[in-house]
Structure formats: C-alpha cells, structure tokens
Scaffold this motif. Structure first.
Motif, PDB file in Angstrom:
ATOM      1  N   THR A  75       4.054   4.349   3.994  1.00  0.00           N
ATOM      2  CA  THR A  75       4.590   3.249   2.524  1.00  0.00           C
ATOM      3  C   THR A  75       4.831   1.672   3.305  1.00  0.00           C
TER       4      THR A  75
ATOM      5  N   GLU B 232       1.039  -1.622   0.068  1.00  0.00           N
ATOM      6  CA  GLU B 232       0.282  -0.095   0.220  1.00  0.00           C
ATOM      7  C   GLU B 232       0.710   1.547  -0.076  1.00  0.00           C
ATOM      8  N   ARG B 233       0.594   2.179  -0.683  1.00  0.00           N
ATOM      9  CA  ARG B 233       0.897   3.576  -0.804  1.00  0.00           C
ATOM     10  C   ARG B 233      -0.046   4.735  -0.485  1.00  0.00           C
ATOM     11  N   HIS B 234       0.367   5.258   0.458  1.00  0.00           N
ATOM     12  CA  HIS B 234      -0.144   6.718   0.889  1.00  0.00           C
ATOM     13  C   HIS B 234       0.728   7.933   0.708  1.00  0.00           C
TER      14      HIS B 234
ATOM     15  N   ASN C 178      -5.611   4.737   9.082  1.00  0.00           N
ATOM     16  CA  ASN C 178      -4.675   3.725   8.045  1.00  0.00           C
ATOM     17  C   ASN C 178      -3.978   2.872   8.349  1.00  0.00           C
TER      18      ASN C 178
ATOM     19  N   LEU D 179      -4.336  -1.804   8.452  1.00  0.00           N
ATOM     20  CA  LEU D 179      -3.255  -2.490   8.222  1.00  0.00           C
ATOM     21  C   LEU D 179      -3.049  -3.063   9.493  1.00  0.00           C
TER      22      LEU D 179
END
Length: 154
Positions: A89, A83-85, A121, A125
């Motif tokens: 990362t 996942e990238r935000h 977020n 996860l």
C-alpha cells in the motif's frame, strides 16, 4: 513520530488485540502496519475494532496469504491512499508539523514470480516521488543462502 511495521505471521491468537494495545501504549505509536495477517475479511472487521486506533487502511489477505493493515492516530494529520496492491500500500502522510512524505508498506509474496511483479510496480512508483519516501516491510528475501528454510529457487 513513532512508526512500527510488524510481520505478525497471523492475528489469530486471542491475545492479539491486547498485545497491540500494549505496544501502542508502551511505544506511543502514531502509526502501525501489521503484515501477514492471514485472516478473512469477516474476522478482520471484528479484530480491528478492538485495537484502539481511530484510522485504518486494510488490504485483506488472499486466502490465508498476505494481508497489510495500516493504523494511525490523530497525531498524523492525514493519510491518503495513492495506490493499493495485494503486495503493498502506497500512502501520502502528513504529520502534525505539515511535513508531507510518502510511505510504502510492503508484504512481498514468498514466491518469486509474484515478487517480480512487486518490484516492477515499485520501480514505476519511484520516478513520481518528490521528497522523502519510506519503503518498509517484509520483502521475503534473504541476503545469504544459509538464511533460507528451503533451498528451492527464489
């Protein structure tokens, strides 16, 4: 394996590439994350080619805020981006001994409202992770009130 997560507070200095190559050599770095790069994507493309790492994952800064660059050597068998935000990362890392684990590199916003979104977020996860997880970076938080430069509400 040797890992370094470093808040560079900008990569604009001409000496930056030589400094990274020196750190890489002296500490035999297998993985390097550079936070708070503060540079545009056109500058970042020319800079990353000078650093001497064969593999990379870049999250550009927004304006001149943030930025997360991750680099790794061939000694790390694979790195998969899960996942990238703009504030983190999340990676799956497999080392040379076929040991797989999760790595989340964070550069949290210095302002509180976007930082709340980061924590939200990350909390989503966490339940999906089975096995080792390294969570590191700059969380832009302070433990003690006296550590703050500004006394605005965080």
């Amino acid at each position: 394996m040797n890992f370094l997560i470093w808040n560079s507070r900008g990569i604009g200095a001409l000496s930056f590439p030589a400094l990274i190559r020196e750190l890489k050599s002296n500490y035999r770095l297998d993985f390097l994350a550079v936070l708070e790069t503060r540079c545009s994507s056109d500058v970042s493309q020319s800079r990353v080619r000078q650093l001497g790492f064969p593999n990379m994952e870049l999250i550009d800064c927004e304006g001149y805020s943030g930025g997360i660059w991750c680099f790794w050597e061939h000694s790390i068998t694979s790195v998969s981006v899960i996942e990238r935000h703009h504030q983190f990362t999340h990676l799956q890392v497999t080392g040379s001994a076929s040991c797989t684990w999760m790595l989340t590199v964070v550069y949290a916003s210095p302002t509180s409202i976007p930082r709340w979104a980061l924590w939200d977020n990350l909390s989503h996860l966490a339940p999906s992770i089975r096995g080792p997880w390294l969570l590191g970076g700059d969380f832009n938080g302070t433990l003690l009130f006296c550590e703050r430069r500004s006394f605005a509400t965080f």
